[in-house]
Write a protein that holds these residues in place. Sequence first.
Motif, PDB file in Angstrom:
ATOM      1  N   HIS A   1       0.829  -1.207   0.000  1.00  9.81           N
ATOM      2  CA  HIS A   1       0.000   0.000   0.000  1.00  9.81           C
ATOM      3  C   HIS A   1       0.866   1.260   0.000  1.00  9.81           C
ATOM      4  O   HIS A   1       0.616   2.206  -0.749  1.00  9.81           O
ATOM      5  CB  HIS A   1      -0.952  -0.010   1.199  1.00  9.81           C
ATOM      6  CG  HIS A   1      -1.708   1.268   1.375  1.00  9.81           C
ATOM      7  ND1 HIS A   1      -2.691   1.678   0.504  1.00  9.81           N
ATOM      8  CD2 HIS A   1      -1.599   2.236   2.304  1.00  9.81           C
ATOM      9  CE1 HIS A   1      -3.167   2.843   0.898  1.00  9.81           C
ATOM     10  NE2 HIS A   1      -2.521   3.204   1.999  1.00  9.81           N
TER      11      HIS A   1
ATOM     12  N   SER B   1      -2.073  -0.569  -3.958  1.00  8.67           N
ATOM     13  CA  SER B   1      -3.182  -0.829  -3.039  1.00  8.67           C
ATOM     14  C   SER B   1      -4.045  -2.005  -3.453  1.00  8.67           C
ATOM     15  O   SER B   1      -4.562  -2.720  -2.599  1.00  8.67           O
ATOM     16  CB  SER B   1      -4.045   0.434  -2.905  1.00  8.67           C
ATOM     17  OG  SER B   1      -3.289   1.448  -2.297  1.00  8.67           O
TER      18      SER B   1
ATOM     19  N   ILE C   1      -7.581   1.793   2.421  1.00 12.59           N
ATOM     20  CA  ILE C   1      -7.591   1.592   0.970  1.00 12.59           C
ATOM     21  C   ILE C   1      -8.960   1.961   0.394  1.00 12.59           C
ATOM     22  O   ILE C   1      -9.044   2.630  -0.642  1.00 12.59           O
ATOM     23  CB  ILE C   1      -7.210   0.133   0.618  1.00 12.59           C
ATOM     24  CG1 ILE C   1      -5.738  -0.112   0.966  1.00 12.59           C
ATOM     25  CG2 ILE C   1      -7.485  -0.168  -0.849  1.00 12.59           C
ATOM     26  CD1 ILE C   1      -5.311  -1.569   0.929  1.00 12.59           C
TER      27      ILE C   1
END
Length: 139
Positions: free
Chosen positions: A23, A28, A61
């Motif tokens: 991430h 992500s 996310i």
Amino acid sequence: MLSESRAALYRSQAAVELADVLHRRGKSEEAAEVLCGVLGDFSSERGAVHAAAAHRLLGIIAEDTRDTQAAEEHCVRALSLLERAGAAGDLADLCRLLGDLLCRTGRVEAALDAYRTGLGHRTAPGTTTLGPAPAQPPL
């Protein structure tokens, strides 16, 4: 190596840490795939803090992609796991994230509740300067 040695909890913990790195490197989608692949490995009794970390990161996310509903759901799941695990520091940080998310969506009262939840777990009896002193042990 961890899979081969049947160390499922450690494998899942390493997967959460790998997802965090992915991430942070801008990958992500890959991070979310890794996290979704290990969420079933945890339970509220075993690996709850790691499961909460996975949900926390999935919430971040989701918020990055402007899916505030999914972000909130993941944060609430993480909050529940952390409360049961007694992880006050992680819980306080998560409550701050959830409160900020709720503020951005215009839900100020819910945000205040989230902030209070985090603060409430950080201010146990005997941890504040003012207020009642800890109870004396029985003689």
